[in-house]
Design a protein around this motif. Sequence first.
Motif, PDB file in Angstrom:
ATOM      1  N   GLY A   1     -35.527  80.710 -40.039  1.00 58.21           N
ATOM      2  CA  GLY A   1     -35.630  81.212 -38.671  1.00 58.21           C
ATOM      3  C   GLY A   1     -34.246  81.564 -38.171  1.00 58.21           C
ATOM      4  N   VAL A   2     -33.902  81.061 -37.001  1.00 53.20           N
ATOM      5  CA  VAL A   2     -32.604  81.399 -36.427  1.00 53.20           C
ATOM      6  C   VAL A   2     -31.459  80.645 -37.118  1.00 53.20           C
TER       7      VAL A   2
ATOM      8  N   ALA B   1     -44.597  86.510 -39.625  1.00 54.61           N
ATOM      9  CA  ALA B   1     -43.307  85.803 -39.609  1.00 54.61           C
ATOM     10  C   ALA B   1     -43.272  84.803 -38.456  1.00 54.61           C
ATOM     11  N   VAL B   2     -42.764  83.628 -38.756  1.00 51.99           N
ATOM     12  CA  VAL B   2     -42.612  82.596 -37.739  1.00 51.99           C
ATOM     13  C   VAL B   2     -41.208  82.727 -37.137  1.00 51.99           C
ATOM     14  N   ASP B   3     -41.148  83.015 -35.876  1.00 53.82           N
ATOM     15  CA  ASP B   3     -39.934  83.190 -35.067  1.00 53.82           C
ATOM     16  C   ASP B   3     -39.182  84.482 -35.367  1.00 53.82           C
ATOM     17  N   ILE B   4     -38.878  84.731 -36.644  1.00 58.10           N
ATOM     18  CA  ILE B   4     -38.168  85.965 -37.028  1.00 58.10           C
ATOM     19  C   ILE B   4     -38.402  86.138 -38.530  1.00 58.10           C
ATOM     20  N   PRO B   5     -38.524  87.359 -39.025  1.00 59.37           N
ATOM     21  CA  PRO B   5     -38.716  87.498 -40.468  1.00 59.37           C
ATOM     22  C   PRO B   5     -37.532  86.889 -41.228  1.00 59.37           C
ATOM     23  N   SER B   6     -37.834  86.098 -42.234  1.00 62.20           N
ATOM     24  CA  SER B   6     -36.763  85.455 -43.013  1.00 62.20           C
ATOM     25  C   SER B   6     -35.883  86.517 -43.639  1.00 62.20           C
ATOM     26  N   GLY B   7     -34.582  86.389 -43.426  1.00 65.23           N
ATOM     27  CA  GLY B   7     -33.629  87.353 -43.986  1.00 65.23           C
ATOM     28  C   GLY B   7     -33.041  88.261 -42.923  1.00 65.23           C
ATOM     29  N   ILE B   8     -33.662  88.302 -41.741  1.00 65.76           N
ATOM     30  CA  ILE B   8     -33.109  89.101 -40.641  1.00 65.76           C
ATOM     31  C   ILE B   8     -32.154  88.220 -39.839  1.00 65.76           C
TER      32      ILE B   8
ATOM     33  N   MET C   1     -30.010  90.373 -44.324  1.00 62.73           N
ATOM     34  CA  MET C   1     -29.002  89.570 -45.031  1.00 62.73           C
ATOM     35  C   MET C   1     -29.396  89.475 -46.507  1.00 62.73           C
ATOM     36  N   GLY C   2     -29.187  90.549 -47.229  1.00 62.90           N
ATOM     37  CA  GLY C   2     -29.552  90.568 -48.654  1.00 62.90           C
ATOM     38  C   GLY C   2     -30.932  91.134 -48.851  1.00 62.90           C
ATOM     39  N   THR C   3     -31.921  90.423 -48.376  1.00 59.64           N
ATOM     40  CA  THR C   3     -33.294  90.934 -48.362  1.00 59.64           C
ATOM     41  C   THR C   3     -33.993  90.275 -47.183  1.00 59.64           C
ATOM     42  N   ALA C   4     -35.182  90.763 -46.833  1.00 58.49           N
ATOM     43  CA  ALA C   4     -35.898  90.149 -45.696  1.00 58.49           C
ATOM     44  C   ALA C   4     -37.386  90.413 -45.822  1.00 58.49           C
ATOM     45  N   VAL C   5     -38.148  89.535 -45.211  1.00 57.52           N
ATOM     46  CA  VAL C   5     -39.605  89.684 -45.194  1.00 57.52           C
ATOM     47  C   VAL C   5     -39.970  90.863 -44.295  1.00 57.52           C
TER      48      VAL C   5
ATOM     49  N   LEU D   1     -34.396  90.898 -33.204  1.00 61.29           N
ATOM     50  CA  LEU D   1     -35.708  91.557 -33.183  1.00 61.29           C
ATOM     51  C   LEU D   1     -35.665  92.815 -32.317  1.00 61.29           C
ATOM     52  N   ILE D   2     -34.535  93.063 -31.693  1.00 61.56           N
ATOM     53  CA  ILE D   2     -34.351  94.256 -30.863  1.00 61.56           C
ATOM     54  C   ILE D   2     -33.660  95.346 -31.679  1.00 61.56           C
ATOM     55  N   PHE D   3     -32.571  94.950 -32.341  1.00 59.99           N
ATOM     56  CA  PHE D   3     -31.810  95.945 -33.112  1.00 59.99           C
ATOM     57  C   PHE D   3     -32.524  96.290 -34.419  1.00 59.99           C
ATOM     58  N   TYR D   4     -32.344  97.533 -34.828  1.00 57.42           N
ATOM     59  CA  TYR D   4     -32.828  97.966 -36.138  1.00 57.42           C
ATOM     60  C   TYR D   4     -31.848  97.482 -37.207  1.00 57.42           C
ATOM     61  N   PRO D   5     -32.322  97.185 -38.408  1.00 55.21           N
ATOM     62  CA  PRO D   5     -33.705  97.300 -38.877  1.00 55.21           C
ATOM     63  C   PRO D   5     -34.578  96.089 -38.549  1.00 55.21           C
ATOM     64  N   GLY D   6     -33.991  95.017 -37.998  1.00 57.06           N
ATOM     65  CA  GLY D   6     -34.786  93.815 -37.711  1.00 57.06           C
ATOM     66  C   GLY D   6     -36.043  94.128 -36.919  1.00 57.06           C
TER      67      GLY D   6
END
Length: 498
Positions: free
Chosen positions: A124-125, A151-158, A166-170, A185-190
């Motif tokens: 998460g964070v 995803a719980v809270d934020i996709p893992s890897g964002i 950060m390398g890869t992400a869900v 979760l506001i900025f791209y690509p997150g």
Amino acid sequence: MIYFPDAGQMKAADRYTIDVLGIPSLELMERAAESCVQIMEAEGIDLSKICVICGSGNNGGDGFAIARMLKEKKLDVELVFIGKEVSCTEETRRQMQLFQKVGGRISNTYEEKEYSVIVDAIFGVGLSRPIEGKYFEIIESLNRSKAVRVAVDIPSGISADTGCVMGTAVRADLTVTFQKRKLGLIFYPGCEYAGRVFIADIGICTEKMEEDAETVFSYEPSLFSELLPERKPDSHKGTYGKVLIIAGSKGMAGAAYLNALSAYRTGAGLVQIYTVEENRMILQQLLPEAIITAYDSYDEEEVRGLLTWADVVCIGSGIGVNECSEKILEMVVKNVQVPCVVDADGLNILAGHPQYLEGISAGQFVFTPHLKEMSRLTRIDVETLKSRRIDAARAFAEKYPVVCVMKDARTVVACAGRQTYVNISGNAAMAKAGSGDVLAGIITGLLAQGKDCFEGACIGVLLHGMAGDAAKVEKGSYSVLARELADGIAAVLSRKED
Ligand SMILES: NC(=O)C1=CN([C@@H]2O[C@H](COP(=O)(O)OP(=O)(O)OC[C@H]3O[C@@H](n4cnc5c(N)ncnc54)[C@H](OP(=O)(O)O)[C@@H]3O)[C@@H](O)[C@H]2O)[C@@H](O)CC1
Ligand SMILES: Nc1ncnc2c1ncn2[C@@H]1O[C@H](COP(=O)(O)OP(=O)(O)O)[C@@H](O)[C@H]1O
Ligand SMILES: [K+]
């Protein structure tokens, strides 16, 4: 106002809620998990074959609690724990036991199976470094699955701070985020990796964070009309400002046209364009409502006279980088006494002549660089700017006493002593030549009606995006022209009168 915390601010809010308000951490985790289950059910997600993947931090703890709750509903749940047992937080360890207590089994390997839904509770964070090794392999593998990904809270890897991968992400279809939408979760690509975002109120107190000078905010588009300058019945054109637009060069009449049209559409009272002689006839025909004054060569007295006339100045769109435009810009920046928007080539000239900015007054300038212009101004490459947008815009606005509008799909507005604004309106129809000229005109129009530089910039960016959204409804993502953004301005502003 809407607030977007970064990871550190969210953790501080968690801590405050736990330590000062006395809500136990485990209780927050229960609420977080309950909200995820409720949202999955309410969204009609197929829960016939569930896989919950957990890491060792509290995000993993949420995952264990979700798995337990689903299991208690007699659903088919598999749980894969891919963290390190030694790194588990106390709460996660407790949730692991509670899951086992209801008969839950824990596997340590993820196999690609036909799941209907995969719940991502890996990081998460608390993500603190790029994802590598087995975590990398597993995330790539679950991105290949046909299952719905939650995803719980934020996709893992964002990154919760920047939205960077950060390398890869869900790649989630849906994200349930707790209390506040994180900046990542506001900025791209997150923003794209998160899919549809649901914000669950789990009782974390965010008041302190909202007051924090470091917090990033946005305006609620639904409350937009409250932000607009007033239109008084007992008024005349002088009430809404005399705007001087210094824009356009040979072959670039359009930039001056779009600046001026947009300032007028936003409500400015009187617009005068100062441009090269070649553009006089074109602009007179395109926009008969504007006064056109034209030059062949640099005329200091003429520029001085225009500066005395103006209530607001907008300089730079399409002026080119040449000896004459440099002299005009230097004269304006050093002598202007009223609010001044500097755009495009104006910024390119300043990038080569930062000495023009020595001694400028605070609170008087708005700079509107896109990332490439920002890169020229700061000598920071575009990729680095993308990975630290907030910091870069703030640092610039600290170094020079200007409002920095760093444009992109998510434009950031920074000003020393103010919370930083991030814009959430607008769309890809606006990724077309001339859109920036429209923005410079809109902000100028707002300054002409008495908004201060920071507010004018933030409201202008919001209005610009909303105008883009209105134009997209009319013409679709592919076909919107910059001049149609000006029709969008009218559509948005006329809603205020409804
Ligand atoms: N009570 C609360 O506070 C509440 C919190 N809540 C939830 O907690 C989440 C935050 O939890 P958190 O702070 O424990 O961090 P989290 O995101 O689980 O990650 C930390 C773990 O990941 C690891 N790790 C990091 N990067 C890594 C990498 N690249 N590669 C490998 N490992 C890596 C790191 O390991 P370490 O660095 O220690 O080796 C550590 O084990 C939050 O998003 C929300 O879901 C809600 O329940 C509401 C109440
Ligand atoms: N995908 C997008 N989503 C939202 N806004 C966008 C998008 N693409 C571009 N914009 C906006 O359009 C404007 C483009 O400005 P700029 O690049 O200076 O264009 P130009 O120099 O051609 O006028 C900026 O305000 C930017 O925020
Ligand atoms: K996650």
